[in-house]
Design a protein around this motif. Structure first.
Motif, PDB file in Angstrom:
ATOM      1  N   THR A 135       0.812  -1.219   0.000  1.00  0.00           N
ATOM      2  CA  THR A 135       0.000   0.000   0.000  1.00  0.00           C
ATOM      3  C   THR A 135       0.847   1.271   0.000  1.00  0.00           C
ATOM      4  N   MET A 136       2.123   1.161   0.354  1.00  0.00           N
ATOM      5  CA  MET A 136       3.012   2.315   0.279  1.00  0.00           C
ATOM      6  C   MET A 136       3.534   2.526  -1.138  1.00  0.00           C
ATOM      7  N   THR A 137       3.490   1.471  -1.951  1.00  0.00           N
ATOM      8  CA  THR A 137       4.044   1.532  -3.299  1.00  0.00           C
ATOM      9  C   THR A 137       3.158   2.325  -4.250  1.00  0.00           C
ATOM     10  N   ARG A 138       1.842   2.119  -4.158  1.00  0.00           N
ATOM     11  CA  ARG A 138       0.885   2.801  -5.031  1.00  0.00           C
ATOM     12  C   ARG A 138      -0.458   2.852  -4.325  1.00  0.00           C
ATOM     13  N   LYS A 139      -1.357   3.671  -4.816  1.00  0.00           N
ATOM     14  CA  LYS A 139      -2.661   3.832  -4.195  1.00  0.00           C
ATOM     15  C   LYS A 139      -3.473   2.537  -4.287  1.00  0.00           C
ATOM     16  N   HIS A 140      -4.126   2.195  -3.192  1.00  0.00           N
ATOM     17  CA  HIS A 140      -4.980   1.016  -3.140  1.00  0.00           C
ATOM     18  C   HIS A 140      -6.363   1.367  -2.596  1.00  0.00           C
ATOM     19  N   GLU A 141      -7.333   0.567  -2.982  1.00  0.00           N
ATOM     20  CA  GLU A 141      -8.660   0.585  -2.374  1.00  0.00           C
ATOM     21  C   GLU A 141      -8.777  -0.626  -1.452  1.00  0.00           C
ATOM     22  N   LEU A 142      -9.821  -0.633  -0.628  1.00  0.00           N
ATOM     23  CA  LEU A 142     -10.109  -1.771   0.231  1.00  0.00           C
ATOM     24  C   LEU A 142     -11.516  -2.264  -0.059  1.00  0.00           C
ATOM     25  N   LEU A 143     -11.654  -3.571  -0.269  1.00  0.00           N
ATOM     26  CA  LEU A 143     -12.963  -4.193  -0.472  1.00  0.00           C
ATOM     27  C   LEU A 143     -13.147  -5.303   0.552  1.00  0.00           C
ATOM     28  N   TYR A 155     -21.274  -6.015   1.183  1.00  0.00           N
ATOM     29  CA  TYR A 155     -19.896  -5.587   0.978  1.00  0.00           C
ATOM     30  C   TYR A 155     -19.689  -4.167   1.489  1.00  0.00           C
ATOM     31  N   ALA A 156     -18.434  -3.849   1.759  1.00  0.00           N
ATOM     32  CA  ALA A 156     -18.017  -2.490   2.120  1.00  0.00           C
ATOM     33  C   ALA A 156     -16.778  -2.163   1.297  1.00  0.00           C
ATOM     34  N   ARG A 157     -16.785  -0.992   0.681  1.00  0.00           N
ATOM     35  CA  ARG A 157     -15.670  -0.583  -0.178  1.00  0.00           C
ATOM     36  C   ARG A 157     -15.182   0.801   0.241  1.00  0.00           C
ATOM     37  N   TYR A 158     -13.845   0.940   0.290  1.00  0.00           N
ATOM     38  CA  TYR A 158     -13.229   2.198   0.697  1.00  0.00           C
ATOM     39  C   TYR A 158     -12.308   2.685  -0.417  1.00  0.00           C
ATOM     40  N   SER A 159     -12.388   3.975  -0.722  1.00  0.00           N
ATOM     41  CA  SER A 159     -11.690   4.535  -1.878  1.00  0.00           C
ATOM     42  C   SER A 159     -10.181   4.604  -1.703  1.00  0.00           C
ATOM     43  N   GLU A 160      -9.685   4.462  -0.484  1.00  0.00           N
ATOM     44  CA  GLU A 160      -8.252   4.474  -0.250  1.00  0.00           C
ATOM     45  C   GLU A 160      -7.917   3.619   0.968  1.00  0.00           C
ATOM     46  N   PHE A 161      -6.734   3.016   0.943  1.00  0.00           N
ATOM     47  CA  PHE A 161      -6.332   2.090   2.001  1.00  0.00           C
ATOM     48  C   PHE A 161      -4.812   2.062   2.069  1.00  0.00           C
ATOM     49  N   MET A 162      -4.261   2.395   3.232  1.00  0.00           N
ATOM     50  CA  MET A 162      -2.803   2.371   3.417  1.00  0.00           C
ATOM     51  C   MET A 162      -2.465   1.951   4.840  1.00  0.00           C
ATOM     52  N   ILE A 163      -1.448   1.093   4.971  1.00  0.00           N
ATOM     53  CA  ILE A 163      -0.996   0.591   6.262  1.00  0.00           C
ATOM     54  C   ILE A 163       0.396   1.134   6.560  1.00  0.00           C
ATOM     55  N   GLY A 164       0.621   1.631   7.773  1.00  0.00           N
ATOM     56  CA  GLY A 164       1.925   2.129   8.180  1.00  0.00           C
ATOM     57  C   GLY A 164       2.935   1.013   8.388  1.00  0.00           C
ATOM     58  N   SER A 165       4.151   1.376   8.749  1.00  0.00           N
ATOM     59  CA  SER A 165       5.242   0.426   8.958  1.00  0.00           C
ATOM     60  C   SER A 165       5.131  -0.244  10.330  1.00  0.00           C
ATOM     61  N   GLU A 166       6.011  -1.218  10.585  1.00  0.00           N
ATOM     62  CA  GLU A 166       6.011  -1.857  11.897  1.00  0.00           C
ATOM     63  C   GLU A 166       6.398  -0.848  12.972  1.00  0.00           C
ATOM     64  N   LYS A 167       7.303   0.076  12.643  1.00  0.00           N
ATOM     65  CA  LYS A 167       7.658   1.123  13.593  1.00  0.00           C
ATOM     66  C   LYS A 167       6.440   1.936  13.988  1.00  0.00           C
ATOM     67  N   GLU A 168       5.498   2.069  13.066  1.00  0.00           N
ATOM     68  CA  GLU A 168       4.242   2.789  13.315  1.00  0.00           C
ATOM     69  C   GLU A 168       3.134   1.857  13.798  1.00  0.00           C
ATOM     70  N   GLN A 169       3.533   0.616  14.149  1.00  0.00           N
ATOM     71  CA  GLN A 169       2.615  -0.404  14.660  1.00  0.00           C
ATOM     72  C   GLN A 169       1.549  -0.763  13.625  1.00  0.00           C
ATOM     73  N   TYR A 170       1.940  -0.699  12.350  1.00  0.00           N
ATOM     74  CA  TYR A 170       1.050  -1.041  11.233  1.00  0.00           C
ATOM     75  C   TYR A 170      -0.298  -0.326  11.334  1.00  0.00           C
ATOM     76  N   ALA A 171      -0.241   0.956  11.643  1.00  0.00           N
ATOM     77  CA  ALA A 171      -1.463   1.756  11.812  1.00  0.00           C
ATOM     78  C   ALA A 171      -2.256   1.835  10.507  1.00  0.00           C
ATOM     79  N   LEU A 172      -3.564   1.963  10.639  1.00  0.00           N
ATOM     80  CA  LEU A 172      -4.443   2.156   9.486  1.00  0.00           C
ATOM     81  C   LEU A 172      -4.308   3.616   9.051  1.00  0.00           C
TER      82      LEU A 172
END
Length: 242
Positions: A135-143, A155-172
């Motif tokens: 998700t850091m490489t390019r824009k993603h959606e979540l389904l 279903y639930a769909r979100y227009s953008e989805f990105m996860i942080g690093s382990e240092k950031e505790q993989y935050a949404l």
């Protein structure tokens, strides 16, 4: 399994000699390998650079067939076998969590959720570290596709989805606009850190939501979603629910 892997590697080595002539056949053989260990063994024995048969994403895969493919987001990332869903909502979706029969225990620790677990041929969790890099490489959606024990689908769909690093505790880190037929059960979870049984990062004071709900998630005070909870047909807080 060792014998089967050996047979696959023999077939793959033969195909390597004519890879430029028959890339599609080589990709089909590679899809039989389901673990990083299989891929490493193949690379050692064949000398093939997997970048010649991998895709940066399911969206970049020209095939309209759902199935297992080699995914390598960037040249610096290790390739892995992922499942591409190519029919739902226009295709191009990489499946990172799949549950359908309760055969896999999802009440696991931080390391397992970071690295991933299960089988791509069954129930599995792809891994938070891969989700971050993807998700850091390019824009993603979540389904999120849901079906209850009576076969009702939402279903639930979100227009953008990105996860942080382990240092950031993989935050949404990012969660876009919601559309769908299920409720927006992630509306309070944006920017929440991931919590497991042994890593309490949720916003609820004096309680670990992963332990209380027998799962692992981006909990906000134990919130309205728990898709890694217990696979049971009961209306209880420890069940997987949305």
């Amino acid at each position: 399994m060792s014998q089967a892997i050996g047979q696959n590697l023999t077939a793959l080595q033969t195909e390597t000699n004519k890879a430029n002539e028959n890339q599609d056949q080589l990709r089909r053989e590679l899809q039989k390998l389901t673990t990083k260990q299989d891929l490493d063994l193949f690379m050692i024995n064949s000398g093939l650079n997997l970048r010649t048969v991998s895709f940066p994403s399911c969206k970049k895969n020209p095939s309209k067939r759902s199935g297992k493919y080699i995914i390598q987001p960037t040249e610096d990332d290790e390739p892995f076998v992922g499942y591409c869903e190519q029919t739902a909502f226009g295709g191009g979706w990489l499946v990172f969590q799949y549950r359908y029969d309760g055969s896999m225990n999802f009440y696991r620790n931080w390391t397992e959720y970071r690295n991933g677990f299960g089988s791509i041929d069954g129930e599995f969790w792809l891994g938070l570290d891969r989700l971050h890099r993807l998700t850091m490489t390019r824009k993603h959606e979540l389904l999120v596709e849901l079906k209850d024990f009576n076969g009702n689908y939402k279903y639930a769909r979100y227009s953008e989805f990105m996860i942080g690093s382990e240092k950031e505790q993989y935050a949404l880190a990012k969660l876009g606009f919601y559309t769908g037929t299920a409720d927006d059960a992630l509306k309070n979870n944006k920017e929440e850190k991931f919590t497991t049984m042994d890593r309490d990062n949720d916003a609820k004071f004096a309680e670990n939501c992963a332990s209380a709900h027998q799962g692992a998630w981006w909990y906000y005070r134990c919130s309205d979603s728990n898709l890694n909870g217990m696979y049971v047909n009961r209306d209880i807080k420890t069940s997987m629910h949305w």
